[in-house]
Design a protein around this motif. Structure first.
Motif, mmCIF file in Angstrom:
data_model
loop_
_atom_site.group_PDB
_atom_site.id
_atom_site.type_symbol
_atom_site.label_atom_id
_atom_site.label_comp_id
_atom_site.label_asym_id
_atom_site.label_seq_id
_atom_site.Cartn_x
_atom_site.Cartn_y
_atom_site.Cartn_z
ATOM 1 N N THR A 233 -10.011 -8.335 0.426
ATOM 2 C CA THR A 233 -9.878 -7.244 -0.549
ATOM 3 C C THR A 233 -8.786 -7.506 -1.573
ATOM 4 O OG1 THR A 233 -8.293 -5.967 0.779
ATOM 5 C CG2 THR A 233 -10.662 -5.500 1.113
ATOM 6 N N ASP A 234 -7.725 -8.228 -1.191
ATOM 7 C CA ASP A 234 -6.516 -8.357 -2.014
ATOM 8 C C ASP A 234 -5.874 -6.990 -2.234
ATOM 9 O OD1 ASP A 234 -4.546 -9.869 -3.210
ATOM 10 O OD2 ASP A 234 -5.548 -10.051 -5.134
ATOM 11 N N ALA A 235 -6.118 -6.053 -1.333
ATOM 12 C CA ALA A 235 -5.516 -4.722 -1.439
ATOM 13 C C ALA A 235 -3.993 -4.837 -1.560
ATOM 14 C CB ALA A 235 -5.877 -3.899 -0.201
ATOM 15 N N PRO A 236 -3.415 -4.000 -2.429
ATOM 16 C CA PRO A 236 -3.942 -2.790 -3.069
ATOM 17 C C PRO A 236 -4.633 -3.023 -4.404
ATOM 18 C CG PRO A 236 -1.619 -2.976 -3.560
ATOM 19 C CD PRO A 236 -1.958 -4.143 -2.655
ATOM 20 N N PHE A 237 -4.912 -4.267 -4.746
ATOM 21 C CA PHE A 237 -5.497 -4.588 -6.048
ATOM 22 C C PHE A 237 -7.019 -4.708 -5.936
ATOM 23 C CE2 PHE A 237 -1.448 -6.905 -5.376
ATOM 24 C CZ PHE A 237 -0.634 -6.128 -6.174
ATOM 25 N N ILE B 53 -4.150 4.073 7.208
ATOM 26 C CA ILE B 53 -4.933 2.969 6.645
ATOM 27 C C ILE B 53 -5.453 2.068 7.759
ATOM 28 C CG2 ILE B 53 -4.771 0.866 5.257
ATOM 29 C CD1 ILE B 53 -2.754 2.412 3.482
ATOM 30 N N LEU B 54 -4.596 1.756 8.699
ATOM 31 C CA LEU B 54 -5.008 0.874 9.797
ATOM 32 C C LEU B 54 -6.070 1.542 10.669
ATOM 33 C CD1 LEU B 54 -1.577 -0.687 10.834
ATOM 34 C CD2 LEU B 54 -3.366 -1.676 9.372
ATOM 35 N N SER B 55 -5.946 2.841 10.872
ATOM 36 C CA SER B 55 -6.949 3.565 11.657
ATOM 37 C C SER B 55 -8.308 3.533 10.964
ATOM 38 C CB SER B 55 -6.491 5.011 11.867
ATOM 39 O OG SER B 55 -7.471 5.751 12.570
ATOM 40 N N GLN B 56 -8.321 3.764 9.652
ATOM 41 C CA GLN B 56 -9.570 3.707 8.894
ATOM 42 C C GLN B 56 -10.142 2.288 8.866
ATOM 43 O OE1 GLN B 56 -9.585 6.133 5.103
ATOM 44 N NE2 GLN B 56 -7.453 6.418 5.692
ATOM 45 N N LEU C 47 0.838 -1.196 0.000
ATOM 46 C CA LEU C 47 0.000 0.000 0.000
ATOM 47 C C LEU C 47 0.875 1.250 0.000
ATOM 48 C CD1 LEU C 47 -2.660 -1.184 2.599
ATOM 49 C CD2 LEU C 47 -2.836 -1.208 0.123
ATOM 50 N N LYS C 48 0.567 2.169 -0.913
ATOM 51 C CA LYS C 48 1.439 3.335 -1.107
ATOM 52 C C LYS C 48 0.726 4.675 -0.987
ATOM 53 C CE LYS C 48 4.716 0.437 -2.186
ATOM 54 N NZ LYS C 48 5.687 0.062 -1.128
#
Length: 268
Positions: free
Chosen positions: A215-219, A33-36, A25-26
């Protein structure tokens, strides 16, 4: 892509993000991100290892917060970088407190970033690690349904814990085999894509008791945020789509997939 964006829903019942790549994640600081992510009632996050280069980083991330967890494994794209030393590292940490699975492992014949014979050998070697350490498995399979079934069938009696075929985009044959063998199927933002009716067909086919949210984030950012980098906090949109496709109450989907995640990765 023009989309009508809306606030991310927050459910009363917690949900679990079973597959993302926090080290990829960039767009925002990781702390933000973790807070959200916590703000939308995501109780646990599993960040996934894919290469020799990020095995240690995944372990480090899993130790940053009590609700972060990781896996250890080499993605088929990286199969040619697999070595005895790499295997030794995976084995050394397979039983760490914050490591919950062997993965992401499997076969990818779509990109063919690694020789297919090497992919199959590395897949088998890592399934054996899961057998030896009594760990579940996170599987990647793309355009390789037949060989995935063949190799998994070799481990039917020795792999005591199953796991998940994540980001499921394969055909009904692999889906039926996996479901019959006690695997879960992981679904993400692809379920929200206009042209992904084939994936939604598998969602309809799979019992809710064998579905995991990811999610497979960031994808693979779900609608209505396609075009942005994906993140774990978009997971509620996946839950909503699963409920819609399966014509089930949203609360049932949330509660059942939560229990599925605990059963798969966090057994008591």
């Amino acid at each position: 892509m023009s989309q009508k964006r809306r606030e991310i829903p927050v459910f009363d019942h917690p949900i679990i993000e079973t597959h993302c790549h926090l080290d990829y994640l960039k767009d925002q600081p990781l702390d933000d991100i973790l807070s959200q992510t916590r703000a939308v009632n995501i109780e646990k996050v599993i960040t996934i290892a894919v290469s020799p280069a990020n095995l240690a980083r995944v372990r480090e991330l899993s130790r940053q917060q009590p609700w972060l967890y990781g896996t250890q494994g080499i993605h088929p794209h990286e199969a040619e970088s697999y070595s005895d030393a790499c295997e030794a590292e995976i084995r050394q940490h397979a039983d760490d407190d914050k490591i919950v699975a062997i993965g992401e492992i499997g076969l990818d014949y779509y990109y063919d970033n690694a020789d297919r014979n090497v992919q199959r050998e590395v897949f088998r070697r890592q399934l054996q690690i899961a057998c030896d350490h009594d760990q579940p498995v996170v599987i990647h399979s793309r355009d390789a349904d037949e060989d995935t079934i063949t190799i998994l069938s070799e481990f039917e009696h020795t792999l005591k814990r199953r796991g998940v075929i994540h980001s499921f985009t394969s055909g009904p044959g692999l889906a039926r085999y996996a479901l019959d063998q006690g695997w879960c199927l992981g679904f993400n933002g692809i379920t929200t894509f206009n042209k992904a009716e084939n994936v939604r067909d598998i969602v309809r086919m799979a019992p809710i008791e064998q579905i995991l949210l990811e999610t497979d984030a960031p994808f693979l950012t779900p609608v209505p945020y396609r075009g942005r980098e994906n993140a774990p906090f978009y997971l509620p949109f996946v839950a909503e789509k699963i409920a819609e496709v399966k014509a089930l109450p949203l609360v049932e989907v949330i509660r059942t997939t939560y229990q599925n995640s605990l059963r798969t990765f966090f057994p008591v």
